[in-house]
Design a protein around this motif. Sequence first.
Motif, short mmCIF file in Angstrom:
data_model
loop_
_atom_site.label_atom_id
_atom_site.label_comp_id
_atom_site.label_asym_id
_atom_site.label_seq_id
_atom_site.Cartn_x
_atom_site.Cartn_y
_atom_site.Cartn_z
N SER A 1 -5.69 3.53 -12.51
CA SER A 1 -5.26 4.93 -12.51
C SER A 1 -3.80 5.09 -12.95
N LYS A 2 -2.96 4.11 -12.62
CA LYS A 2 -1.54 4.24 -13.00
C LYS A 2 -0.95 2.88 -13.32
N SER B 1 0.86 -1.19 0.00
CA SER B 1 0.00 0.00 0.00
C SER B 1 0.89 1.23 0.00
N ASN B 2 0.47 2.24 -0.76
CA ASN B 2 1.25 3.45 -0.94
C ASN B 2 0.41 4.63 -0.46
N PRO B 3 1.00 5.56 0.32
CA PRO B 3 0.19 6.65 0.86
C PRO B 3 -0.44 7.56 -0.20
N TYR B 4 0.15 7.58 -1.42
CA TYR B 4 -0.37 8.47 -2.46
C TYR B 4 -1.26 7.75 -3.46
N LEU B 5 -0.88 6.52 -3.81
CA LEU B 5 -1.61 5.81 -4.86
C LEU B 5 -2.58 4.78 -4.32
#
Length: 608
Positions: free
Chosen positions: A250-251, A211-215
């Motif tokens: 999204s990415k 898990s990534n704080p931005y994505l």
Amino acid sequence: MKLRNVAIIAHVDHGKTTLVDRLLQQSGTFRENQRVAERAMDSNDLERERGITILAKATSIVWKDTRINIVDTPGHADFGGEVERILNMVDGAIVLVDAAEGPLPQTKFVVSKALKIGLRPIVAINKVDRSDARPDVVASEVFDLFAALDASEEQLDFPVLYGSAKEGWMAPALEGPKESMEPLLDLVLKHVPEPTIEHGPFRMLGTILESNPYLGRIVTGRITSGTLKPNQPAKVLDRHGKIVETGRISKVLAFRGLERQPIDEAVAGDIVSVAGLPEATVAHTICSPEVTEPLPAQPIDPPTLSMTFRVNDSPLAGTEGDKVTGRMIRDRLLREAEGNVALKVTESTEKDSMEVAGRGELQLGILIETMRREGYELSVSRPRVLIQRDEATGEMREPIEEVVIDVDEEFSGVVVQKMSERKSELIEMRPSGGGRTRLVFYAPTRGLIGYQSELLTDTRGTAVMNRLFHGYAPYKGEVQGRRTGVLISTDAGEAVAYALWNLEDRGPMMIEPGWKVYMGMIVGEHTRENDLEVNVLKGKKLTNIRTTSKDEAVRLTPPIRMTLEKALAYIQDDELVEVTPKSIRLRKKLLDPNERKKEERRKVSEGV
């Protein structure tokens, strides 16, 4: 660009991460003058300190117009859940073996999975510069291992390279040339097939989760068919073909050296990470909306140990950490479970507590250590083994582990004796070179909790223990736990040197003068079987009578140092480990002595 996907598999500490370092350096991924940390793939602090890989990670290098995606896998059995699934996204594997230790349990476990899928491995014998290296013997041991695991003719015809990742060379012969990693990279291009690409719309199987704080949630996997672009609609199917969610990607991120960079289009065969699907996890199929059939996936191994994580309710709570409430601990554990599929977090029946189940003590210990570094305060119970009940016969079944212990010959007797006391059965005993013996046991997980430190004491630090989940077997009966009681503080305050000095004949201490203590806290180990309540705050009574003998200076024996793993293995069912960012304390679950006596009487009356 041509593609190759390869995993590096080996036992813990055989040099996987160092090998990846050298491959990155020699393929021109770094500039000549670029400063790069040692073991670049071990990204978090705990991995660096302990020298072990905890999370599987991918990187990629370009060699002779071909992009090689390399996956560095954990070598420790507790994180084995990651390795099995990773093998599904590669087409080849480099099996790295220590030239002195030979193939160990984790190597055997992963190689058996790799051979089953049909991968043709490359064997690299590392650390040939060690003084006790025996590369030729190890090469034949690897062949025997492959044969024992039912390898096909093709798989048995594996290429062997010798070298030293630390010195930065690999060669087809022991004599060299000792120049570079080029022979290994060329062999990967020649021996590992190109990724097989299926026809049809976009499909990929999730294999690594983070898990990534931005994505938000990022899922990494290999694209089996079709192409993928950012903002493309997608849906997520579970192993049985049920729709988990639909959304947009999204990415799309691809590995370029140590960095992950957004790309505009990913093609089949490449290993990429996708963001934008909050429900997708490992073993799920991410695909185009028209796909209905999921990709075959490995089921996730069941957890074997569980622990209760609860709010720290000791008198010293909140003095050292800033994240102390039940809600914060609960949110943190649920966040961890999102990124770590081998962990299972459930609400506990007790107030303000959560039940966390995992694959082993080390995995749970790493989670607690990470939380305490983030500023959390919590108390944890003793690890409990998860016992299954056979529905057909109604009998209890418990997890059994395969344990391999390498020990000096003179200590093999005491190891066999201690392991048999813990309900283990000896499977194999053979010399492993250099005056050492290799012992193989099948042991219940229950019996192994807390054995590591005892083993090191019994063998004067010469034994090396490796363990691996083997399967479930009928319950083997009671295993004797800790044989000594503990010394419990009767009051709150700061410990006094004079009181500790007077208590030394009662047993070794776990605290130092000046440390804060409270009622119900464990301050030492009793030499007998029962628990004893002691006063560690009692100073020396001063008088005005002079004596000819001068007062002796108080000389204390150094206390037992409790690390987190040691503390978790040491406590009994009625005790807890209090973990804060600055300290690790042991305490009784019930701090009040009267409450403890009531509980004791209740147990006796119920015949527990």
